[in-house]
Design an enzyme around this catalytic site. Structure first.
Site, PDB file in Angstrom:
ATOM      1  N   GLY A  84       0.829  -1.201   0.000  1.00 30.81           N
ATOM      2  CA  GLY A  84       0.000   0.000   0.000  1.00 30.81           C
ATOM      3  C   GLY A  84       0.861   1.248   0.000  1.00 30.81           C
ATOM      4  N   GLY A  91       4.573   7.461   2.570  1.00 28.53           N
ATOM      5  CA  GLY A  91       5.490   6.623   1.819  1.00 28.53           C
ATOM      6  C   GLY A  91       4.802   5.335   1.394  1.00 28.53           C
ATOM      7  N   ASP A 107      -5.998   9.304  14.062  1.00 30.26           N
ATOM      8  CA  ASP A 107      -6.177   8.980  12.635  1.00 30.26           C
ATOM      9  C   ASP A 107      -6.805   7.596  12.485  1.00 30.26           C
ATOM     10  OD1 ASP A 107      -6.113   9.586   9.953  1.00 30.26           O
ATOM     11  OD2 ASP A 107      -4.085   8.816   9.644  1.00 30.26           O
TER      12      ASP A 107
END
Length: 296
Positions: A72, A77, A190
């Site tokens: 992914g 990054g 998150d």
């Protein structure tokens, strides 16, 4: 002629002196980088008791970071699948060298997850700092991330209601551990479908602690001018006033539950009768006593 000779000799001496100076400066910078790298690595090794991987080991495991091994990508990054010499599978998170996630942010993620032990949190196996490279080595999760399943029409059929409930329950247990049972109260900041990974038995594990913050003592909330995270999962008070707390994660968890139940993303949701997002649509159905329709 004598004057010209001395002038040439002086120029040669100056050139030689400049060359020596450049070499000395390069050596000093090289030594500084070595000390800096050693200092960073010692911090991890001594303070966190974290395994340190050689760059050669990770490069070999990922086939020199082959694009075929990419699991992914994100703003930070890429994540690569790797296989160590003993056959153990790993996931390597390679931060962009020009990413805003610098050494401090990298260390922040390491510090928040290195000592956390819970079945619903992804396990950090170690890290590597080499020159400008910053790498995190995690346990390999066979079934990738939650969004890989719930937002795909065909793959979502593999998740029956019992499995969806178990996934929701597992995420809740991991979040409870972060908020109440860990040494420091940790706010993830998150939490989203892409940051929930699934192992071979479809057990969920919360990942990606690069934006996490911890509270000590009686602290319960904090303010920031720099709002980070993924829109669609952020609470109103965080977006508007920059206030975040454990309640911010609970809001994100609520959005995630709706996405798991409905199979729709909060952002990008559309309906022929209105322009609400998934949250607005769910609230509308609830007020009309049609809450179960959100699962259709």
């Amino acid at each position: 002629m004598m004057w010209l000779y001395f002038r040439i000799r002086l120029s040669q001496c100056c050139a030689l002196s400049c060359s020596v100076l450049i070499i000395c400066l390069a050596f000093i910078v090289f030594r500084w980088k070595i000390r800096r790298k050693g200092s960073v690595m010692n911090d991890y090794e001594e303070d966190l008791q974290l395994s340190l991987f050689d760059m050669s080991t990770i490069s070999s495991a990922t086939n020199n970071f082959s694009t075929d091994n990419i699991l992914g990508k994100g703003g930070f990054g890429s994540v690569y699948k790797g296989v160590l010499k003993d056959g153990k599978e790993i996931a390597v998170k390679r931060l962009l060298q020009n990413s805003s996630q610098g050494i401090q942010e990298f260390k922040n993620e390491v510090m928040h997850i290195a000592k956390l032990q819970h079945r619903n949190l992804v396990k950090l196996l170690g890290c590597c700092v080499y020159a400008e490279e910053r790498l995190l080595v995690y346990e390999f999760m066979l079934n990738k991330s939650l969004d890989y399943f719930i937002f795909d029409e065909k793959k979502s059929m593999l998740l029956d209601w019992t499995m969806r409930f178990d996934i929701i329950n597992g995420i809740a247990r991991g979040l409870l551990y972060l908020h109440q049972d860990s040494r420091h109260r940790i706010v993830h900041r998150d939490l989203k479908a892409a940051n929930v990974l699934l192992d071979g038995e479809m057990n969920p594990k919360i990942s990606d602690f690069g934006l996490a913050r911890s509270f000590g003592g009686n602290e319960t909330k904090a303010n920031t001018r720099h709002v980070v995270g993924t829109y669609g999962y952020l609470s109103p008070e965080y977006i508007i006033d920059g206030v975040y707390s454990t309640k911010s994660d609970v809001f994100s968890f609520g959005v995630l539950v709706l996405e798991i139940v409905s199979g729709n993303r909060n952002r990008g949701f559309t309906h022929q009768d209105h322009n609400f997002n998934l949250l607005g649509h769910a609230w509308k159905l609830f007020m009309e006593d049609k809450g179960y329709d959100c699962t259709k």
